[in-house]
Design a protein around this motif. Structure first.
Motif, short mmCIF file in Angstrom:
data_model
loop_
_atom_site.label_atom_id
_atom_site.label_comp_id
_atom_site.label_asym_id
_atom_site.label_seq_id
_atom_site.Cartn_x
_atom_site.Cartn_y
_atom_site.Cartn_z
N PRO A 1 0.80 -1.24 0.00
CA PRO A 1 0.00 0.00 0.00
C PRO A 1 0.83 1.28 0.00
CG PRO A 1 -0.97 -1.59 1.49
CD PRO A 1 0.36 -2.16 1.07
N LYS A 2 1.84 1.34 0.86
CA LYS A 2 2.65 2.57 0.94
C LYS A 2 3.37 2.85 -0.37
CE LYS A 2 3.37 3.05 5.92
NZ LYS A 2 2.24 2.20 6.29
N GLU A 3 3.86 1.79 -1.01
CA GLU A 3 4.54 1.95 -2.30
C GLU A 3 3.53 2.36 -3.37
OE1 GLU A 3 7.82 1.81 -5.00
OE2 GLU A 3 7.59 2.07 -2.85
N LYS A 4 2.33 1.80 -3.32
CA LYS A 4 1.27 2.16 -4.27
C LYS A 4 0.96 3.65 -4.15
CE LYS A 4 -2.43 -0.52 -4.54
NZ LYS A 4 -2.83 -1.07 -5.87
N PHE A 5 0.82 4.13 -2.91
CA PHE A 5 0.47 5.54 -2.69
C PHE A 5 1.60 6.46 -3.13
CE2 PHE A 5 -2.15 3.96 1.20
CZ PHE A 5 -3.03 3.32 0.34
N ARG A 6 2.86 6.04 -2.89
CA ARG A 6 4.01 6.85 -3.29
C ARG A 6 4.06 6.99 -4.82
NH1 ARG A 6 8.60 6.56 -5.55
NH2 ARG A 6 8.46 4.30 -5.89
N LYS A 7 3.88 5.87 -5.50
CA LYS A 7 3.89 5.89 -6.96
C LYS A 7 2.75 6.74 -7.51
CE LYS A 7 5.97 1.31 -7.77
NZ LYS A 7 5.69 -0.06 -8.30
N PHE A 8 1.58 6.61 -6.89
CA PHE A 8 0.44 7.39 -7.37
C PHE A 8 0.69 8.89 -7.20
CE2 PHE A 8 -3.49 9.73 -6.68
CZ PHE A 8 -4.15 9.46 -7.86
N ASP A 9 1.28 9.26 -6.07
CA ASP A 9 1.54 10.68 -5.82
C ASP A 9 2.44 11.26 -6.92
OD1 ASP A 9 1.38 13.05 -4.06
OD2 ASP A 9 3.53 12.71 -3.78
N CYS A 10 3.47 10.52 -7.29
CA CYS A 10 4.36 10.97 -8.36
C CYS A 10 3.62 11.04 -9.70
CB CYS A 10 5.56 10.02 -8.49
SG CYS A 10 6.66 10.03 -7.05
N PHE A 11 2.85 10.01 -9.98
CA PHE A 11 2.09 9.95 -11.23
C PHE A 11 1.09 11.09 -11.32
CE2 PHE A 11 -1.62 8.65 -13.64
CZ PHE A 11 -1.10 8.05 -14.77
N TYR A 12 0.40 11.36 -10.22
CA TYR A 12 -0.65 12.40 -10.19
C TYR A 12 -0.05 13.77 -10.47
CZ TYR A 12 -5.25 14.12 -8.60
OH TYR A 12 -6.51 14.67 -8.52
N LYS A 13 1.13 14.02 -9.91
CA LYS A 13 1.81 15.29 -10.16
C LYS A 13 2.19 15.42 -11.63
CE LYS A 13 3.63 15.78 -5.46
NZ LYS A 13 4.81 15.59 -4.58
N GLU A 14 2.68 14.33 -12.21
CA GLU A 14 3.04 14.36 -13.62
C GLU A 14 1.82 14.58 -14.51
OE1 GLU A 14 6.18 14.14 -15.13
OE2 GLU A 14 6.73 14.61 -13.07
N PHE A 15 0.71 14.01 -14.10
CA PHE A 15 -0.54 14.18 -14.85
C PHE A 15 -0.91 15.66 -14.93
CE2 PHE A 15 -5.17 14.57 -15.04
CZ PHE A 15 -5.47 13.79 -16.14
N PHE A 16 -0.82 16.34 -13.80
CA PHE A 16 -1.18 17.76 -13.79
C PHE A 16 -0.13 18.63 -14.47
CE2 PHE A 16 -4.33 16.51 -10.60
CZ PHE A 16 -5.42 17.23 -11.06
#
Length: 273
Positions: free
Chosen positions: A16-31
């Motif tokens: 879970p923690k790794e999933k959330f970390r990856k998503f945070d990076c991805f979400y920033k790149e999306f924006f």
């Protein structure tokens, strides 16, 4: 960064923690609009939930119901149930943002925003759970939400069944849980109440997003919204449109896009109150 490839990697991440970390990076790149939406990436069908390796999975009928919110175990069980719903909802949102191609960018933005909200909800519940000595994985769970996600492989059915049916049912159940907590006031139950208030308010918006894209899919296929929805409910959950439903949260559902006529049909009532 390839949108579909990298988002699939996040969805399949087990920790879970790794999933959330990856998503945070991805979400920033999306924006930052630093993402390639090329459609040549083939998305894998999901066969197992991402939490299978660290959760005890049982049939729904074998999940123990602990109703007493004035005991440590009761609180822990309730928090774990909510946490599992939220964790499942993270994957549901990620899959919705991943599975369907050639849609307006607003669609992907909506479901990534839902995923971000669900991660925050999970962490909020996890923090309260840890205060009383429990962690995610301490209680058995079922895979009903995952199974619904697995079966709905087109946009029309996914939006109807997941946000517009299963998550909308949560709008009905949340106030009932809150009433029980209010009848057993203490520090932890008050914290759970605050969290549930936030979740209820934000879940209305999640259901609204599902409503918006279900109607979009209906319009694309020239289908009647209300009749199509009822037909899909009967297809997936036979009998679900029959009988009166006294606890339906009309106020929240109307905010989420349901019409009065539709709510009367769903609840088998003559008034939309």
């Amino acid at each position: 960064m390839n949108y579909f490839r990298d988002l699939e990697e996040i969805l399949l991440t087990i920790n879970p923690k790794e999933k959330f970390r990856k998503f945070d990076c991805f979400y920033k790149e999306f924006f930052n609009e630093n993402i390639d939406f090329s459609n040549n990436y083939e998305i894998m069908p999901l066969e197992e939930p991402s939490y299978k390796s660290f959760m005890k999975i049982v049939l729904p009928k074998n999940v123990k119901i602990r109703k007493y919110f004035d005991t440590k175990e009761g609180k822990g069980s309730l928090l774990h149930t909510i946490a599992h719903i939220e964790y499942s909802a993270i994957d549901l949102a990620l899959d919705a943002a991943l599975r369907f191609k050639n849609l307006p960018k607003e669609y992907y933005k909506d479901w990534l925003e839902v995923a971000s909200d669900e991660i925050r909800h999970f962490l909020m519940i996890e923090e309260i759970m840890e205060k009383i000595g429990y962690k995610y994985g301490d209680f058995e769970v079922h895979t009903n939400l995952f199974e619904a996600m697995k079966k709905t492989t087109n946009l029309l059915e996914r939006m109807a069944i997941v946000p517009r049916y299963l998550e909308a049912n949560g709008l009905d159940q949340n106030p009932k849980i809150m009433k029980k907590l209010e009848s057993n006031p203490d520090e932890i139950n008050n914290e759970i109440l605050k969290a549930l208030n936030i979740i209820l308010e934000e879940e209305v918006d999640h259901v609204y997003k599902g409503d918006k894209w279900f109607k979009y899919a209906c319009e694309k296929e020239n289908l009647d919204v209300e009749n199509t929805y009822l037909e899909l409910l009967e297809k997936y959950y036979p009998g679900s449109t029959q009988g009166k439903k006294p606890d339906m949260n009309f106020e929240a559902r109307k905010k989420a896009g349901f019409s009065c006529d539709e709510l009367k049909r769903l609840a088998n009532k003559e008034e939309c109150l």
